[in-house]
Design a protein around this motif. Structure first.
Motif, PDB file in Angstrom:
ATOM      1  N   GLY A  92      -1.414   2.650   2.175  1.00  0.00           N
ATOM      2  CA  GLY A  92      -1.672   3.548   1.052  1.00  0.00           C
ATOM      3  C   GLY A  92      -1.848   4.986   1.500  1.00  0.00           C
ATOM      4  N   PHE A 123      -3.149  -2.735   3.979  1.00  0.00           N
ATOM      5  CA  PHE A 123      -2.869  -2.156   2.659  1.00  0.00           C
ATOM      6  C   PHE A 123      -3.445  -0.739   2.586  1.00  0.00           C
ATOM      7  N   GLY A 124      -4.665  -0.576   3.094  1.00  0.00           N
ATOM      8  CA  GLY A 124      -5.306   0.736   3.072  1.00  0.00           C
ATOM      9  C   GLY A 124      -4.567   1.765   3.908  1.00  0.00           C
ATOM     10  N   GLY A 182       0.817  -1.208   0.000  1.00  0.00           N
ATOM     11  CA  GLY A 182       0.000   0.000   0.000  1.00  0.00           C
ATOM     12  C   GLY A 182       0.847   1.252   0.000  1.00  0.00           C
TER      13      GLY A 182
END
Length: 266
Positions: A149, A145-146, A91
């Motif tokens: 990111g 992952f979020g 991310g």
């Protein structure tokens, strides 16, 4: 063209200070480097539209070296949570590249205001030092992952190593503070790589760029700051393991408020 000795001294002093703080507080140095690189470049008469973006790009690039240096010291003490680094990294790479692309299209003044807000937010986080619920743990791969990111995206915009997102998030999930700082230092490397390459690509063939610039990256600043910072980052990391860094973070928060005020009133 030879560099001005004063310019070399300014970059070296900045590298020494930011490298030590990177190892000590896991902040990647960006919160210190961006405002001071901006001041240095502006005083040298560089194009105003480019100074903040060049400062952000150069700050990100130096984090590549500072991160490796401080992580080595943290890893020897077994403090880096490598499984967390692996969960965050995908991310971070995506967000880091996209964040730089967004930043280069922003007016320089807007980017400066965003950086000031980011610094003020980071300072407030240091002052509040919220305690997590004892039952909270790190989430699953998709959520990691979020979060990665978001950390990569914001870090590329403001030229930081991502600690202002990753350290509060990890401590909120009951990762020990020293492990969170060490792991954040490791996360600085993928953030820096993605953001730096994106700024170089986006800044190709721009007019009025000074000698030594590769895209938005100012190579002389990168070399001098990195050489100075990598020598001090391990000392900062060792110091962090010998002391309670929370009082120091609260004191440093007031320095960050001053830097934020500079950017807002500049």
């Amino acid at each position: 063209m030879p560099l001005d000795p004063l310019l070399i001294a300014e970059f070296a002093a900045l590298g020494i200070g930011s490298g030590f703080l990177a190892g000590l507080l896991g902040i990647g140095g960006g919160m210190v480097m961006v405002p001071f690189i901006t001041m240095i470049l502006a005083n040298k008469g560089f194009a105003p539209d480019y100074t903040v973006k060049m400062a952000v790009a150069t700050s990100l690039a130096t984090i590549c070296f500072t991160s490796m240096s401080s992580v080595r010291a943290h890893h020897k003490r077994g403090a880096v949570r490598w499984e967390v680094v692996r969960s965050f990294a995908p991310g971070i790479l995506v967000g880091g590249f996209l964040g730089a692309q967004v930043a280069v299209f922003m007016p320089g003044k807007l980017l400066g205001v965003l950086f000031a807000l980011f610094v003020a937010f980071s300072a407030t986080q240091m002052l509040l030092d919220r305690k997590p619920k004892p039952t909270r743990t790190l989430p699953g791969p998709l959520a990691m992952f979020g979060v990665g990111g978001v950390a990569g995206f914001l870090s590329s915009i403001v030229g930081a190593g991502g600690a202002f997102v990753s350290v509060p998030f990890m401590t909120w999930c009951n990762v020990k503070i020293h492990e969170a700082v060490a792991t954040s230092a490791a996360l600085g490397f993928p953030i820096a790589i993605a953001g730096t390459l994106s700024y170089i690509w986006a800044g190709q063939d721009l007019p009025q760029m000074p000698p030594g610039a590769i895209g938005y990256l100012y190579l002389p600043g990168l070399v001098i700051i990195s050489l100075a910072s990598v020598t001090l980052a391990p000392l900062g990391a060792r110091t962090a393991h010998r002391m309670d860094i929370r009082p120091l973070k609260r004191a440093f928060a007031f320095v960050l408020y001053a830097l934020a005020a500079y950017f807002l009133f500049r």
